[in-house]
Design a protein around this motif. Structure first.
Motif, PDB file in Angstrom:
ATOM      1  N   UNK A   1       0.860  -1.188   0.000  1.00 36.95           N
ATOM      2  CA  UNK A   1       0.000   0.000   0.000  1.00 36.95           C
ATOM      3  C   UNK A   1       0.899   1.241   0.000  1.00 36.95           C
ATOM      4  N   UNK A   2       1.397   1.590  -1.178  1.00 37.66           N
ATOM      5  CA  UNK A   2       2.368   2.674  -1.285  1.00 37.66           C
ATOM      6  C   UNK A   2       1.774   4.031  -0.890  1.00 37.66           C
ATOM      7  N   UNK A   3       0.571   4.314  -1.336  1.00 39.60           N
ATOM      8  CA  UNK A   3      -0.033   5.618  -1.042  1.00 39.60           C
ATOM      9  C   UNK A   3      -0.180   5.801   0.462  1.00 39.60           C
ATOM     10  N   UNK A   4      -0.730   4.793   1.122  1.00 39.57           N
ATOM     11  CA  UNK A   4      -0.941   4.875   2.566  1.00 39.57           C
ATOM     12  C   UNK A   4       0.378   5.023   3.311  1.00 39.57           C
TER      13      UNK A   4
ATOM     14  N   UNK B   1       1.764   8.529   2.836  1.00 45.56           N
ATOM     15  CA  UNK B   1       0.946   9.504   3.571  1.00 45.56           C
ATOM     16  C   UNK B   1       1.291   9.484   5.063  1.00 45.56           C
ATOM     17  N   UNK B   2       1.513   8.281   5.594  1.00 48.44           N
ATOM     18  CA  UNK B   2       1.815   8.175   7.023  1.00 48.44           C
ATOM     19  C   UNK B   2       3.168   8.774   7.375  1.00 48.44           C
ATOM     20  N   UNK B   3       4.173   8.545   6.530  1.00 42.28           N
ATOM     21  CA  UNK B   3       5.499   9.055   6.880  1.00 42.28           C
ATOM     22  C   UNK B   3       5.531  10.576   6.783  1.00 42.28           C
ATOM     23  N   UNK B   4       4.853  11.155   5.809  1.00 45.99           N
ATOM     24  CA  UNK B   4       4.787  12.619   5.730  1.00 45.99           C
ATOM     25  C   UNK B   4       3.967  13.183   6.884  1.00 45.99           C
TER      26      UNK B   4
ATOM     27  N   UNK C   1       4.960   6.850  -8.424  1.00 44.18           N
ATOM     28  CA  UNK C   1       3.851   7.801  -8.533  1.00 44.18           C
ATOM     29  C   UNK C   1       2.902   7.704  -7.343  1.00 44.18           C
ATOM     30  N   UNK C   2       2.675   6.481  -6.845  1.00 45.45           N
ATOM     31  CA  UNK C   2       1.780   6.321  -5.700  1.00 45.45           C
ATOM     32  C   UNK C   2       2.378   6.918  -4.427  1.00 45.45           C
ATOM     33  N   UNK C   3       3.671   6.756  -4.232  1.00 48.47           N
ATOM     34  CA  UNK C   3       4.297   7.308  -3.025  1.00 48.47           C
ATOM     35  C   UNK C   3       4.273   8.834  -3.054  1.00 48.47           C
ATOM     36  N   UNK C   4       4.521   9.410  -4.211  1.00 48.47           N
ATOM     37  CA  UNK C   4       4.456  10.872  -4.301  1.00 48.47           C
ATOM     38  C   UNK C   4       3.020  11.351  -4.088  1.00 48.47           C
ATOM     39  N   UNK C   5       2.048  10.596  -4.597  1.00 44.62           N
ATOM     40  CA  UNK C   5       0.641  10.957  -4.382  1.00 44.62           C
ATOM     41  C   UNK C   5       0.292  10.915  -2.901  1.00 44.62           C
ATOM     42  N   UNK C   6       0.815   9.926  -2.169  1.00 41.02           N
ATOM     43  CA  UNK C   6       0.568   9.852  -0.737  1.00 41.02           C
ATOM     44  C   UNK C   6       1.145  11.043   0.001  1.00 41.02           C
ATOM     45  N   UNK C   7       2.341  11.476  -0.399  1.00 39.61           N
ATOM     46  CA  UNK C   7       2.948  12.665   0.204  1.00 39.61           C
ATOM     47  C   UNK C   7       2.077  13.899  -0.030  1.00 39.61           C
ATOM     48  N   UNK C   8       1.649  14.094  -1.271  1.00 39.99           N
ATOM     49  CA  UNK C   8       0.806  15.251  -1.588  1.00 39.99           C
ATOM     50  C   UNK C   8      -0.495  15.209  -0.778  1.00 39.99           C
ATOM     51  N   UNK C   9      -1.046  14.011  -0.595  1.00 37.25           N
ATOM     52  CA  UNK C   9      -2.299  13.886   0.155  1.00 37.25           C
ATOM     53  C   UNK C   9      -2.116  14.327   1.600  1.00 37.25           C
TER      54      UNK C   9
END
Length: 332
Positions: free
Chosen positions: A158-161, A164-167, A191-199
């Motif tokens: 779950x790359x996005x999640x 998001x948690x680390x940011x 792309x998913x990890x960057x999307x999680x950061x932006x979220x």
């Protein structure tokens, strides 16, 4: 497939409904050119239909495990879990690893020589994977490079999640000027990890600054160089989110080269939780991917596909875990 669709395909090809039915059910009594014509018509009218070729896919044959990359501490963990689990099931394993594996065993040859396959981060165009699936060949993609189509079985983290948690962790510590060193955006994980950061930034009401984002290959050297650019800005970031542990180690070295203390002057985070994350001083705060569990889950999913069992969920995302260590703290 609805009967009306079978009738339409038969009309398209100039064959009988029985011939279309034989192709759909994998019978051998169909001429190769007729089979190819019917399969093309099926793909055109009903792209989701998978055409089995039971006569050429042995259920009890070997399983190909292909990873066209060096078996490092990342890929090695996945592949080891896959091969060990297959051998516990008394499966013969043909391991094809290394940078030359793609050319030595192209996808088109697998359906006639194996019962199934597990493909780790396959570099092929998605159309090639879909063509293989439509032949009825069972395979599972681990850590897909691009977003898989609905018909292709896949296992990933779950790359996005995780991102998001680390940011969010850094935001909770009080950081607002956060630099990002991300991987290639043509890769799904990147792309998913960057999307999680932006979220996470958006949820905190902060607009990500493009000047603080670098996209680089996931190596220590690239992390060192990218972090150096960010740390040399007139107003440097107080934290760096690195979406790979090796990039993060490079960032730690860039901070050390500039006399910055981590985490007093700069917080640094990684992603993956491979061995190197615990070999740094301080140890890395990172996101743990369940790499071995991804391998075992892929084998369980492949076994169901090879047994022709009904599978409700073809895409499986396994949970990630934020691991807080000594490389993060409040901004000074």
């Amino acid at each position: 497939m609805a009967h009306s669709s079978v009738r339409q395909i038969a009309a398209d090809c100039g064959v009988s409904i029985a011939t279309v039915s034989r192709v759909l059910n994998g019978h051998t009594s169909v001429a190769p050119d007729t089979r190819a014509r019917v399969e093309a018509a099926i793909a055109a009218r009903a792209p989701a239909v998978l055409v089995p070729r039971r006569s050429t896919i042995p259920r009890s044959g070997p399983v190909f495990v292909r990873c066209p990359y060096l078996l490092s501490d990342y890929f090695g963990l996945i592949v080891s879990a896959v091969t060990e689990t297959l051998r516990l099931q008394d499966r013969v394993v043909h391991l094809d690893a290394g940078e030359s594996s793609q050319s030595s065993h192209p996808l088109a040859t697998l359906a006639g020589s194996a019962a199934g396959a597990i493909l780790v981060l396959p570099p092929e165009d998605p159309a090639e994977l879909l063509a293989l699936r439509r032949r009825g060949f069972p395979f599972v993609v681990v850590d897909p490079r691009t977003r898989p189509t609905p018909d292709i079985a896949s296992v990933s983290a779950a790359h996005v999640t995780g991102a998001r948690r680390v940011t969010a962790h850094l935001l909770e510590l009080g950081h607002r000027r956060i630099g990002v060193i991300a991987g290639p955006q043509e890769w799904l994980a990147g792309s998913d990890r960057l999307a999680g950061h932006h979220a996470a930034m958006g949820q905190a009401g902060i607009l990500s600054d493009p000047a603080l984002i670098r996209l680089v290959p996931p190596t220590l050297e690239e992390g060192f160089e990218a972090a150096g650019h960010l740390l040399d800005l007139p107003e440097r970031p107080t934290a760096l989110v690195c979406f790979n542990d090796k990039i993060a180690v490079g960032a730690l070295r860039a901070a050390q080269a500039r006399g910055l203390d981590v985490p007093r002057d700069l917080s640094v985070t990684g992603f993956d939780d491979i061995d190197i994350s615990r070999a740094t001083t301080p140890e890395l705060t990172t996101v743990r991917q369940p790499l071995e569990e991804m391998g075992r889950t892929a084998v369980a999913l492949l076994s169901r596909l090879m047994n022709r069992d009904k599978v409700e969920a073809l895409h499986m995302e396994l949970a990630t875990e934020l691991v807080v260590r000594g490389s993060t703290g409040p901004p000074s």
